[in-house]
Write a protein that holds these residues in place. Structure first.
Motif, mmCIF file in Angstrom:
data_model
loop_
_atom_site.group_PDB
_atom_site.id
_atom_site.type_symbol
_atom_site.label_atom_id
_atom_site.label_comp_id
_atom_site.label_asym_id
_atom_site.label_seq_id
_atom_site.Cartn_x
_atom_site.Cartn_y
_atom_site.Cartn_z
ATOM 1 N N ALA A 145 17.852 1.983 -3.608
ATOM 2 C CA ALA A 145 16.482 1.626 -4.008
ATOM 3 C C ALA A 145 15.828 2.747 -4.805
ATOM 4 C CB ALA A 145 15.639 1.313 -2.770
ATOM 5 N N HIS A 146 16.051 4.007 -4.371
ATOM 6 C CA HIS A 146 15.371 5.130 -5.014
ATOM 7 C C HIS A 146 16.289 5.910 -5.948
ATOM 8 C CE1 HIS A 146 11.570 4.784 -2.806
ATOM 9 N NE2 HIS A 146 12.353 4.114 -1.973
ATOM 10 N N SER B 274 17.183 -10.133 -3.208
ATOM 11 C CA SER B 274 16.405 -8.902 -3.139
ATOM 12 C C SER B 274 17.157 -7.946 -2.223
ATOM 13 C CB SER B 274 14.990 -9.190 -2.631
ATOM 14 O OG SER B 274 15.079 -9.982 -1.478
ATOM 15 N N LEU B 275 16.658 -6.720 -2.122
ATOM 16 C CA LEU B 275 17.487 -5.680 -1.492
ATOM 17 C C LEU B 275 17.907 -6.041 -0.067
ATOM 18 C CD1 LEU B 275 16.927 -1.853 -1.714
ATOM 19 C CD2 LEU B 275 17.767 -2.935 0.341
ATOM 20 N N THR B 276 16.936 -6.381 0.777
ATOM 21 C CA THR B 276 17.285 -6.594 2.188
ATOM 22 C C THR B 276 18.223 -7.796 2.350
ATOM 23 O OG1 THR B 276 15.141 -5.650 2.763
ATOM 24 C CG2 THR B 276 16.330 -6.751 4.528
ATOM 25 N N CYS C 271 16.939 -2.550 -5.299
ATOM 26 C CA CYS C 271 15.872 -3.407 -5.803
ATOM 27 C C CYS C 271 15.594 -2.978 -7.244
ATOM 28 C CB CYS C 271 14.622 -3.286 -4.937
ATOM 29 S SG CYS C 271 14.115 -1.574 -4.671
ATOM 30 N N ASP D 278 22.288 2.445 -0.056
ATOM 31 C CA ASP D 278 21.023 1.836 -0.473
ATOM 32 C C ASP D 278 20.506 2.661 -1.655
ATOM 33 O OD1 ASP D 278 18.346 1.301 -0.914
ATOM 34 O OD2 ASP D 278 17.844 1.043 1.196
ATOM 35 N N SER E 252 13.157 -1.474 6.731
ATOM 36 C CA SER E 252 13.894 -2.717 6.495
ATOM 37 C C SER E 252 15.405 -2.521 6.691
ATOM 38 C CB SER E 252 13.606 -3.237 5.079
ATOM 39 O OG SER E 252 13.918 -4.601 4.982
ATOM 40 N N ASP E 253 15.905 -1.360 6.290
ATOM 41 C CA ASP E 253 17.337 -1.079 6.462
ATOM 42 C C ASP E 253 17.675 -1.008 7.948
ATOM 43 O OD1 ASP E 253 16.897 -0.681 3.793
ATOM 44 O OD2 ASP E 253 18.199 1.051 3.615
ATOM 45 N N PHE F 154 14.551 3.796 5.979
ATOM 46 C CA PHE F 154 13.550 2.804 5.580
ATOM 47 C C PHE F 154 13.571 1.665 6.607
ATOM 48 C CE2 PHE F 154 11.529 -0.498 3.170
ATOM 49 C CZ PHE F 154 10.590 0.184 2.416
ATOM 50 N N PHE G 86 14.036 7.956 0.758
ATOM 51 C CA PHE G 86 12.727 7.519 0.242
ATOM 52 C C PHE G 86 11.593 8.447 0.623
ATOM 53 C CE2 PHE G 86 10.095 5.798 3.710
ATOM 54 C CZ PHE G 86 10.991 5.803 4.766
ATOM 55 N N TYR H 258 12.346 -3.208 -8.763
ATOM 56 C CA TYR H 258 10.915 -3.080 -9.113
ATOM 57 C C TYR H 258 10.452 -1.633 -9.162
ATOM 58 C CZ TYR H 258 11.272 -3.720 -4.035
ATOM 59 O OH TYR H 258 11.675 -3.663 -2.732
ATOM 60 N N LYS H 259 11.329 -0.683 -8.812
ATOM 61 C CA LYS H 259 10.923 0.732 -8.834
ATOM 62 C C LYS H 259 11.274 1.303 -10.213
ATOM 63 C CE LYS H 259 11.863 1.134 -3.881
ATOM 64 N NZ LYS H 259 10.495 1.207 -3.369
HETATM 65 C C1 LIG Z 1 14.863 2.457 0.657
HETATM 66 C C2 LIG Z 1 14.408 1.030 0.669
HETATM 67 N N1 LIG Z 1 15.172 0.111 1.328
HETATM 68 C C3 LIG Z 1 14.778 -1.173 1.402
HETATM 69 C C4 LIG Z 1 13.617 -1.621 0.792
HETATM 70 C C5 LIG Z 1 13.238 -3.065 0.943
HETATM 71 O O1 LIG Z 1 13.300 -3.748 -0.262
HETATM 72 P P1 LIG Z 1 13.117 -5.331 -0.369
HETATM 73 O O2 LIG Z 1 11.714 -5.660 0.024
HETATM 74 O O3 LIG Z 1 13.329 -5.590 -1.834
HETATM 75 O O4 LIG Z 1 14.117 -5.974 0.488
HETATM 76 C C6 LIG Z 1 12.834 -0.708 0.082
HETATM 77 C C7 LIG Z 1 11.585 -1.141 -0.570
HETATM 78 O O5 LIG Z 1 10.792 -0.385 -1.080
HETATM 79 C C8 LIG Z 1 13.237 0.652 0.027
HETATM 80 O O6 LIG Z 1 12.508 1.583 -0.607
#
Ligand SMILES: Cc1ncc(COP(=O)(O)O)c(C=O)c1O
Length: 435
Positions: free
Chosen positions: A221-222, A105-107, A242, A219, A136-137, A134, A194, A244-245
């Motif tokens: 994701a978006h 997964s992304l992280t 990721c 990243d 998590s990043d 974000f 994001f 799922y978006k």
């Molecule tokens: C910009 C961004 N980075 C990281 C993540 C974290 O993703 P994950 O839970 O798949 O690691 C998200 C999740 O929405 C995100 O939007």
């Protein structure tokens, strides 16, 4: 434009839309009376492609029918399962198929990339990210800094927009790199931010990073499935995303990773490092497939990004993505992006008359945004949240991003121009009833 005129304009645009039939291939969440909700939340969770059920069921059936033999004899054999996703992911990211891999997964992928590419040495120890990245990043990069016994507070460089602004012009990033580049080991930047929906020129950022001797990672994701990407030509070092978006892979779907071929092909494969500045964390699935099951102690890397795989792939978290990416391949990113620009421009036009009660933070220029618009309601976050709740009560699905932003994303695969109109009408009413 009057409300009636805007509705007939929206319906005329839908009737002329060459991609309009795609909407019927997704499951649309509905209200208690069975009417489809106005779903504008593909930036958070994309909708179920109906064909995903058959693909997931095929895997369950093959598991039931074949047990362990499914690894080789399932209709889509499980051992090389990630290969089903390589060509469409390469198409979406502007990569060679060998430069992308669906995994984790992304992280988790970000951690793997930082393990390989973040090699602080001498005065060059810092990581540059956007302020308000974000969470998590930020956690990932700060933990890598701490992992190497450095101080995250002084080693992380967080670049804020110029005073009084919400967006970061590429010039600001270039100026930061020109000033601090000699201390920066790695730049981690979003393809689309994001919170604001700002899209960045990745080639320009990679160029500026490289000119200062820094690694450029992204990243996406978006961005993936939202904007057109050319990672190979942009010379990006790595990217993670990721699924799922905008990719509609389902909750917790398998993520993905891009590693430029110059990093994986630069060194002999019988090593853990590839051509990257540092080592690669390894597992048996990154070993070349031909000799993987000899279980020898020496690691022989698979070619390309596949060498970064650790474990055997989660088939049930990857299967729905096959269905969704088939729709992307069929429609083509050029046509999808063309519709996306028209749809978001249409929504933007409908919302402008609501200024100053609503401010659109996202850039107006379609080259600087994907499909998402980020809205700030005047008079503060408390009112913004009331407006958001009133939208939900009217059957609009969008989201609220702390501290004060409503995000809406008309997605070209399944949204209509009429959805944009419905949203603008619901927002007008929600503002009226939430003073
Ligand atoms: C910009 C961004 N980075 C990281 C993540 C974290 O993703 P994950 O839970 O798949 O690691 C998200 C999740 O929405 C995100 O939007």
């Amino acid at each position: 434009m009057s409300v009636e005129l805007a509705l007939s304009a929206a319906q005329a645009r839908d009737a002329a839309d060459p991609l309009r039939a795609l909407r019927a291939r997704f499951a649309l969440p509905r209200d208690e009376r069975g009417a489809p909700l106005v779903y504008l939340c593909g930036h958070s969770l994309g909708l179920l492609p109906l064909a995903a059920r058959d693909i997931v069921n095929a895997e369950l059936d093959d598991w039931a029918r074949l047990g362990v033999y499914g690894h080789e004899h399932a209709r889509r054999p499980w051992v090389p399962y990630h290969e089903n996703l390589s060509a469409p992911l390469a198409m979406l990211t502007g990569a060679q198929p060998s430069e992308v891999v669906a995994m984790n997964s992304l992280t988790v992928n970000l951690h793997l990339m930082l393990a390989s590419f973040y090699r602080p040495s001498g005065a060059r120890t810092r990581i540059l990210i956007e302020a308000g990245a974000f969470s998590s990043d930020r956690h990932a990069v700060a933990s890598h800094i701490a992992w190497r016994d450095l101080d995250p507070e002084s080693t992380l460089l967080e670049l804020a927009p110029p005073a009084g602004q919400d967006l970061v012009p590429e010039e600001t990033l270039e100026a930061c790199l020109a000033e601090h580049g000699a201390q920066i080991a790695l730049v981690l930047w979003p393809g689309v931010q994001f919170r604001t929906g700002q899209a960045f020129d990745l080639a320009r950022i990679a160029r500026a990073a490289h000119a200062s001797g820094c690694i450029a990672g992204f990243d996406l994701a978006h961005s993936i499935g939202n904007t057109s990407l050319e990672l190979h030509a942009a010379q990006a070092d790595f990217a993670v995303w990721c699924s799922y978006k905008y990719l509609n892979g389902g909750p917790g779907a398998i993520g993905g990773c891009f590693i430029h071929q110059r990093h994986s092909e630069a060194q002999p494969r019988a090593s853990h490092s590839g051509g990257v500045p540092g080592a690669r964390l390894a597992g048996w699935w990154g070993h070349e497939e031909r000799t993987r099951f000899l279980m020898e102690p020496q690691f022989h890397a698979a070619s390309g990004a596949a060498a970064w795989q650790l474990s055997n792939p989660p088939i049930l978290a990857a299967a729905p993505l096959i269905a969704s990416l088939a729709i992307f391949s069929e429609a083509g990113m050029t046509a999808l992006r063309e519709k996306s620009v028209a749809l978001t421009d249409f929504l933007d036009e409908l919302l402008r008359p609501l200024e100053p009660a609503v401010r659109i933070l996202t850039p107006r220029d379609s080259a600087r945004r994907g499909c998402q618009l980020s809205l700030r309601i005047a008079a503060g976050a408390a009112r913004g949240k009331r407006v958001f709740d009133a939208l939900a009560a009217r059957g609009v699905v969008c989201d609220w991003r702390s501290p004060d932003i409503i995000r809406v994303a008309p997605v070209p695969l399944y949204n209509r121009f009429e959805d944009a109109w419905r949203f603008s009408r619901a927002l007008t009413e929600a503002l009226r009833e939430s003073p």
